[in-house]
Design a protein around this motif. Structure first.
Motif, PDB file in Angstrom:
ATOM      1  N   SER A 196       1.039  -1.270   0.053  1.00 19.70           N
ATOM      2  CA  SER A 196       0.187  -0.072  -0.123  1.00 19.70           C
ATOM      3  C   SER A 196       0.775   1.453  -0.166  1.00 19.70           C
ATOM      4  O   SER A 196       0.366   2.589  -0.180  1.00 19.70           O
ATOM      5  N   ALA A 275      -1.007   4.397  -9.364  1.00 18.31           N
ATOM      6  CA  ALA A 275      -1.485   3.956  -8.161  1.00 18.31           C
ATOM      7  C   ALA A 275      -0.500   4.283  -6.934  1.00 18.31           C
ATOM      8  O   ALA A 275      -0.882   4.286  -5.852  1.00 18.31           O
ATOM      9  N   ASN A 278      -3.504   5.992  -5.050  1.00 16.99           N
ATOM     10  CA  ASN A 278      -3.787   4.657  -4.358  1.00 16.99           C
ATOM     11  C   ASN A 278      -3.571   4.756  -3.202  1.00 16.99           C
ATOM     12  O   ASN A 278      -2.947   4.533  -2.208  1.00 16.99           O
ATOM     13  N   ASP A 430      -9.658   8.993  -0.502  1.00 20.30           N
ATOM     14  CA  ASP A 430     -10.072   7.566  -0.123  1.00 20.30           C
ATOM     15  C   ASP A 430     -11.687   7.575  -1.303  1.00 20.30           C
ATOM     16  O   ASP A 430     -11.950   6.204  -2.006  1.00 20.30           O
ATOM     17  N   ARG A 433     -11.893   4.734  -6.467  1.00 16.49           N
ATOM     18  CA  ARG A 433     -11.715   3.047  -6.522  1.00 16.49           C
ATOM     19  C   ARG A 433     -11.313   2.671  -7.900  1.00 16.49           C
ATOM     20  O   ARG A 433     -11.904   2.671  -9.294  1.00 16.49           O
ATOM     21  N   PHE A 434     -10.114   2.083  -7.837  1.00 15.53           N
ATOM     22  CA  PHE A 434      -9.300   1.868  -8.878  1.00 15.53           C
ATOM     23  C   PHE A 434      -9.076   0.245  -8.857  1.00 15.53           C
ATOM     24  O   PHE A 434      -9.373  -0.822  -7.809  1.00 15.53           O
TER      25      PHE A 434
END
Ligand code: GDP
Length: 471
Positions: A196, A275, A278, A430, A433-434
């Protein structure tokens, strides 16, 4: 690396394709070749629009000591199995010969034009090694340990740091001790990059992308907690690590820059901005720093080591945000803006007087379609696609078969907002959404002809990178 005499004759252009791991290099090169060899639709690529693009063929590449980019294997995976191909692990190369009709009367009177496009694929992590050349082992050790002690890295760095603090640098030059330290250090780098955190600044680059050098002594070192002053005693662990660090620079870093990097004419740097989004704000800031380091490689000072070995000048650099098909098209320009914001300062700092730099958002392979879905009286701009097997969202585990509609969320129209804490009422990271989607099926025409891989804005990238060389 040997250049054969028969390579002389038609004009050639060496295009470097780089980016950190998983940025989309393999997919980008495969899609680029597929579109050029299968009559892809490329309306924003001027030679295509003007009907001057006659075709393209894969030719034997010139360097017997460099692996050939496995285009055919990658295409089979993408189109037959509909799975993504294996990612770049090392340098590889492929030559594409493009036939075109000149745009000028004079050019046409000389016959068909031909451009040999040499595509060179290499991990962006290798570029992050350049700053190591101006550092000694002491500086490398202290900087790396300091970075590992940053609060956001504590969880992933704990084992490695604990082990390092128990090791005496003045102890004997023990190969096994060096190996164990290296293992823990490399595991920490891997965790910083993956998972993450999605951090980008993780040198030495070959520790994550070792190519064919995995396991060699030049790649088996790690930083040590060194005494404040003094030199490494003979036969100490410190001396062993120091000599390996120097070997890494001599046999790994310098040869790559001298032999491969110095010969590039143009460069595309692929960036997985999504990414980093994210990964949150830290990942974005870290990516900005990594892009700054990468840009620095393209404009080294004249007196620097690299400045002196560069035989030619890269005159165009494209930064491309990949995987734009994860977003609705309304957000494509915003994705481009975020990448612009990420590279702006570095471009300004490096004052690119000689090279033209551009920034674009694209999807080399478009795995989704778009639709508007009405929910609770509201119209949501969604993307449709088949999530990859094993993808998880809202507790739902996808099986790689069902098509879904996903509202990926909107990117902010002011990219600045991403680099500071959100204000009240502002959506945070947040809200995005991928999911990873499977590659799309190839469309077949009424006559039974398979079309080329669908893309988003790949034609614009091509126009910037090679359009002028097909004039
Ligand atoms: P590399 O490490 O830079 O060679 O990265 P790859 O080209 O192997 O891409 C890594 C992964 O990103 C792939 O396995 C895909 O899941 C995804 N990916 C890359 N390009 C695209 C794209 O254009 N569209 C979509 N939807 N996914 C992509």
């Amino acid at each position: 690396m040997a250049d054969f005499a028969w390579s002389l004759g038609s004009p050639s252009l060496r295009l470097g394709v780089t980016g950190l791991s998983r940025a989309g290099k393999t997919v980008f090169i495969t899609a680029l070749i597929h579109n050029l060899t299968h009559g892809g639709r490329l309306p924003m690529f001027e030679p295509w629009r003007a009907g001057r693009l006659l075709g393209a063929d894969i030719r034997p590449q010139l360097h017997p000591d460099v692996p050939t980019f496995d285009y055919r294997g990658h295409v089979r995976k993408l189109t037959d199995a509909r799975v993504w191909p294996d990612s770049t692990r090392q340098i590889s190369e492929l030559r594409l010969t493009i036939a075109y009709e000149s745009a000028t009367f004079l050019g046409r009177s000389l016959g068909r034009g031909k451009l040999d496009l040499d595509i060179v694929d290499y991990p962006g992590e290798w570029l992050l090694d350049l700053p190591l050349l101006s550092k000694d082992y002491r500086a490398f050790s202290s900087e790396t340990l300091e970075r590992g002690r940053e609060p956001r890295r504590t969880a992933i760095a704990a084992d490695w740091l604990a082990h390092t603090s128990g090791v005496d640098p003045l102890g004997p030059a023990d190969d096994e001790a060096a190996g164990r330290l290296h293992e823990l250090f490399a595991a920490y780098l891997g965790a910083a990059r993956g998972g993450s955190l999605a951090l980008s600044m993780v040198p030495p680059g070959r520790f994550l992308m070792p190519g064919d050098l995995a396991g060699s002594p030049a790649l088996t070192f790690a930083p040590l907690d060194l005494p404040e002053s003094g030199e490494a005693p003979r036969d100490s662990l410190w001396a062993l690590m120091e000599s390996r660090f120097e070997a890494y620079k001599d046999v790994v870093v310098r040869p790559f820059f001298r032999t491969h990097f110095a010969r590039l004419d143009r460069q595309v740097v692929l960036v997985d901005v999504l990414a980093a989004l994210n990964g949150g704000r830290e990942a974005l800031v870290d990516l900005e720093m990594a892009l700054g380091e990468i840009l620095g490689c393209f404009r080294p000072g004249r007196s620097s080591w690299l400045g002196q070995v560069l035989t030619r000048r890269i005159d165009r650099i494209l930064f491309a945000a990949t995987k734009a098909d994860h977003l609705h098209h309304a957000s494509h320009d915003r994705l481009e803006l975020i990448l612009r914001r990420l590279t702006d300062r570095a471009i300004a700092r490096a004052s690119f007087s000689g090279a033209e730099v551009d920034v674009k958002a694209l999807a080399a392979v478009r795995a989704t379609r778009e639709a508007t879905v009405r929910r609770n009286g509201e119209s949501l701009p969604c993307i449709l696609g088949v999530p990859q097997e094993g993808e998880l969202l809202d507790d739902h585990l996808y099986d790689g078969k069902e098509e879904i509609a996903l509202f990926p969320g909107d990117l902010p129209d002011n990219p600045q907002a991403l680099f500071r804490p959100p204000e009240a009422g502002e959506p945070g990271f947040d809200a995005l959404r991928f999911l990873r989607f499977r590659p799309p099926p190839l469309e077949v025409t009424a006559e039974g002809v398979s079309l080329s891989l669908p893309h988003i804005r790949l034609d614009r990238a091509l126009d910037f990178l090679i359009g002028d060389r097909l004039a």
